[in-house]
Design an enzyme around this catalytic site. Structure first.
Site, PDB file in Angstrom:
ATOM      1  N   HIS A  42     -54.547  24.621 -13.320  1.00  0.00           N
ATOM      2  CA  HIS A  42     -55.083  25.205 -14.544  1.00  0.00           C
ATOM      3  C   HIS A  42     -54.286  24.760 -15.766  1.00  0.00           C
ATOM      4  O   HIS A  42     -53.127  24.383 -15.670  1.00  0.00           O
ATOM      5  CB  HIS A  42     -55.092  26.724 -14.440  1.00  0.00           C
ATOM      6  CG  HIS A  42     -56.104  27.231 -13.467  1.00  0.00           C
ATOM      7  ND1 HIS A  42     -56.339  28.567 -13.276  1.00  0.00           N
ATOM      8  CD2 HIS A  42     -56.952  26.586 -12.623  1.00  0.00           C
ATOM      9  CE1 HIS A  42     -57.294  28.729 -12.370  1.00  0.00           C
ATOM     10  NE2 HIS A  42     -57.672  27.530 -11.951  1.00  0.00           N
ATOM     11  N   GLU A  76     -52.976  26.451 -18.252  1.00  0.00           N
ATOM     12  CA  GLU A  76     -51.752  27.230 -18.486  1.00  0.00           C
ATOM     13  C   GLU A  76     -50.636  26.770 -17.549  1.00  0.00           C
ATOM     14  O   GLU A  76     -49.477  26.644 -17.951  1.00  0.00           O
ATOM     15  CB  GLU A  76     -52.000  28.729 -18.263  1.00  0.00           C
ATOM     16  CG  GLU A  76     -53.104  29.313 -19.113  1.00  0.00           C
ATOM     17  CD  GLU A  76     -54.463  29.336 -18.425  1.00  0.00           C
ATOM     18  OE1 GLU A  76     -55.196  30.321 -18.613  1.00  0.00           O
ATOM     19  OE2 GLU A  76     -54.799  28.375 -17.697  1.00  0.00           O
ATOM     20  N   CYS A 102     -56.669  33.465 -15.592  1.00  0.00           N
ATOM     21  CA  CYS A 102     -56.909  34.074 -14.283  1.00  0.00           C
ATOM     22  C   CYS A 102     -55.634  34.801 -13.867  1.00  0.00           C
ATOM     23  O   CYS A 102     -54.589  34.675 -14.518  1.00  0.00           O
ATOM     24  CB  CYS A 102     -57.276  32.999 -13.257  1.00  0.00           C
ATOM     25  SG  CYS A 102     -55.890  31.927 -12.787  1.00  0.00           S
ATOM     26  N   CYS A 125     -52.553  32.461 -13.346  1.00  0.00           N
ATOM     27  CA  CYS A 125     -51.966  32.020 -14.614  1.00  0.00           C
ATOM     28  C   CYS A 125     -51.306  33.191 -15.345  1.00  0.00           C
ATOM     29  O   CYS A 125     -50.275  33.011 -16.002  1.00  0.00           O
ATOM     30  CB  CYS A 125     -53.014  31.356 -15.483  1.00  0.00           C
ATOM     31  SG  CYS A 125     -53.542  29.758 -14.808  1.00  0.00           S
TER      32      CYS A 125
END
Length: 151
Positions: A78, A80, A106, A109
């Site tokens: 992801h 992040e 999410c 993260c």
């Protein structure tokens, strides 16, 4: 008219997401401290691994895995996560930083942001993850819905 810092960094996050190689959702992130960019990140396969766009298919789409579920069933890291990893690789601290991200984090993260010492998350799109919201609130992370703030 001069844009606010939040608008400035969210515009950069929108540009960063254009590097994404995810076939389902492009996400960009920018980590900022003292109004200076520390790192950026977008969602895509780990360094040295083929991206879904290179393979020509998305495993999650092939197996009808709904958004927000089974994050481990994906080639991508992801945005992040990539931004936090890049900060660590180049030796920049994220303690007390703000992360600007195009989509609400999410839960994975969110946990990384909490432990990375990020104190503020500015996001523009919501994401269906109640546990993420609960944990970020519990950790005292300031959450800013950029779209609501713009109005």
């Amino acid at each position: 008219m001069r844009v606010s810092w939040d608008e400035y960094f969210m515009q950069i996050a929108d540009i960063v997401k254009t590097r994404s190689t995810c076939m389902r959702r492009q996400v960009g992130a920018v980590i900022v401290k003292d109004n200076r960019i520390i790192t950026t990140g977008y969602n895509g396969a780990p360094s040295g691994c083929r991206h879904c766009t290179e393979i020509g298919t998305c495993f999650r789409q092939e197996h009808n895995i709904p958004s927000g579920e089974r994050h481990e069933m994906c080639r991508a890291i992801h945005a992040e996560q990539n931004a936090i990893i890049q900060a660590a690789r180049i030796g920049n601290t994220t303690e007390g930083a703000t992360i600007y991200v195009t989509d609400f984090p999410c839960v994975i993260c969110a946990k990384l942001c909490i432990n990375a010492g990020i104190k503020r998350i500015v996001y523009s799109k919501s994401y269906p993850d109640k546990l993420s919201l609960e944990m970020l609130n519990e950790a005292g992370i300031e959450l800013v819905d950029f779209e609501k703030e713009k109005k």
